[in-house]
Design an enzyme around this catalytic site. Structure first.
Site, PDB file in Angstrom:
ATOM      1  N   LYS A 150       2.861  10.224   8.185  1.00 43.07           N
ATOM      2  CA  LYS A 150       1.893  10.170   9.571  1.00 43.07           C
ATOM      3  C   LYS A 150       2.254  10.098  11.116  1.00 43.07           C
ATOM      4  CE  LYS A 150       0.236   5.784   7.844  1.00 43.07           C
ATOM      5  NZ  LYS A 150      -1.517   5.655   7.501  1.00 43.07           N
ATOM      6  N   ASP A 189       9.745   2.637   1.647  1.00 39.37           N
ATOM      7  CA  ASP A 189       8.117   3.241   1.537  1.00 39.37           C
ATOM      8  C   ASP A 189       7.674   2.914   3.600  1.00 39.37           C
ATOM      9  OD1 ASP A 189       5.732   4.520   2.358  1.00 39.37           O
ATOM     10  OD2 ASP A 189       4.606   2.726   1.125  1.00 39.37           O
ATOM     11  N   PHE A 239       0.629  -1.316  -0.294  1.00 39.57           N
ATOM     12  CA  PHE A 239      -0.100   0.347  -0.149  1.00 39.57           C
ATOM     13  C   PHE A 239       0.668   1.505   0.488  1.00 39.57           C
ATOM     14  CE2 PHE A 239      -2.548   3.352   1.552  1.00 39.57           C
ATOM     15  CZ  PHE A 239      -3.650   3.296   1.007  1.00 39.57           C
TER      16      PHE A 239
END
Ligand SMILES: Cc1ncc(COP(=O)(O)O)c(C=O)c1O
Length: 320
Positions: free
Chosen positions: A169, A140, A55
């Site tokens: 985040k 990532d 993702f």
């Protein structure tokens, strides 16, 4: 500038590009990889290899790179030149990579699809394959970065350095800010005007993230994350065994995934709901994994209280 210096001082990177979300940071990373290959080797070298179930965000480029059709299907033609290989499978990557590959994109721990940590040999092998084929290695770290795993970035556990790293985040501790980190030699391929965003590097976001780094990038907090991992794991394994819920508790630091046993497969949502009834928020990582990703500075007493509640939820659910 202050935030960029802090990130450069703390990592492999020499340059930082700031934006507002994980998807934007990955979008920048993928564009950079293609631009570098285009400039150095020509337009043929544009292929990106990603992993099944990965993702990377929800823009068209990032859903196309992400390995989950549920996010990428139904929006017309996808970005082409992208392939997906099974995660943690070095032979599959070896079979797929060619001199047309411009980048390989990996989450050091696959987050959304089940908290699956990469094997060390896999990341090391990926690094070697990228070097052999003049491809860039992109990590990532949107989910794993900024202390989440007990190191500032997860790549530090593995001793494998990427060419490009994305962070979001936790970088803002809840405030929207993201970053793409890379080397000077690569960054110069995105000259002023070739990529950017109005709010990227805005003073408020950068001040917040700089303050977050001052707190998180300290031996006390990072060692605390590792110690709290053990506290969670010991208790969760016990609960998992006692109630027949989990077969494995995996992950690093405070990114923890409990893999549901056959009897509970597909029922992560039921556990989520049962925990909610006890006033406890847990997360799912796909239908088969219950995920815990609490604050990095959660107090031990709160962990114990939370896990007491989780145990009550497990007892109620299994009795029902
Ligand atoms: C590994 C990873 N990359 C990218 C993203 C996308 O980040 P954002 O939602 O900030 O665009 C996420 C979000 O869950 C993620 O876990």
């Amino acid at each position: 500038m202050r935030l960029a210096h802090k990130l450069v001082d703390a990592t492999f990177a020499e340059r930082a590009f700031f934006c507002n979300s994980g998807a934007e940071a990955n979008e920048a990373a993928f564009k950079l990889a293609r631009r570098v290959a285009h400039d150095r080797f020509g337009p043929e070298k544009h292929e990106i290899i990603a992993t099944v179930n990965s993702f990377h965000g929800r823009t068209l480029f990032t859903v196309s790179v992400g390995g989950q059709p549920k996010y990428s299907d139904g929006f017309g033609p996808k970005i082409t030149g992208i392939s997906h290989v099974p995660y943690n499978d070095l032979e599959a990557l070896k079979a797929q990579i060619t001199d047309k590959t411009c980048a390989v994109v990996i989450e050091p721990i696959q987050g959304e699809s089940g908290v699956v940590p990469a094997d060390k040999a896999y990341l090391q092998g990926a690094r070697e394959l990228c070097d052999q084929h003049n491809a860039l290695l992109i990590f990532d770290e949107v989910q794993t970065g900024v202390g989440r795993t007990g190191e500032l970035f997860a790549y530090m556990h593995y001793g494998v350095t990427p060419d490009i790293l994305t962070s979001a985040k936790s970088l803002g501790g809840g405030f929207p800010i993201a970053a793409m980190l890379t080397t000077e030699a690569l960054a110069k391929h995105l000259a002023v005007g070739t990529h950017g965003t109005t709010y990227g590097g805005n003073p408020l976001g950068c001040a917040v993230a700089a303050a977050v780094l001052d707190v998180v990038n300290t031996p006390e907090v990072l060692a605390g994350v590792k110690a709290k991992h053990e506290r969670f794991k010991t208790r969760l394994e016990k609960i998992g065994q006692q109630y027949g819920l989990f077969t494995q508790v995996r992950g690093m630091g405070l990114l923890i995934g409990c893999v549901l046993s056959d009897a509970w497969k597909g029922k992560a949502k039921d556990i989520f709901n049962a925990a909610e009834k006890e006033g406890l928020m847990v997360l799912q990582a796909g239908p088969d994994v219950v995920r815990f990703a609490p604050s990095l500075v959660v107090e031990d007493a709160d962990i114990d209280e939370g896990l007491d509640r989780f145990e009550r939820a497990a007892a109620a659910l299994t009795k029902a």
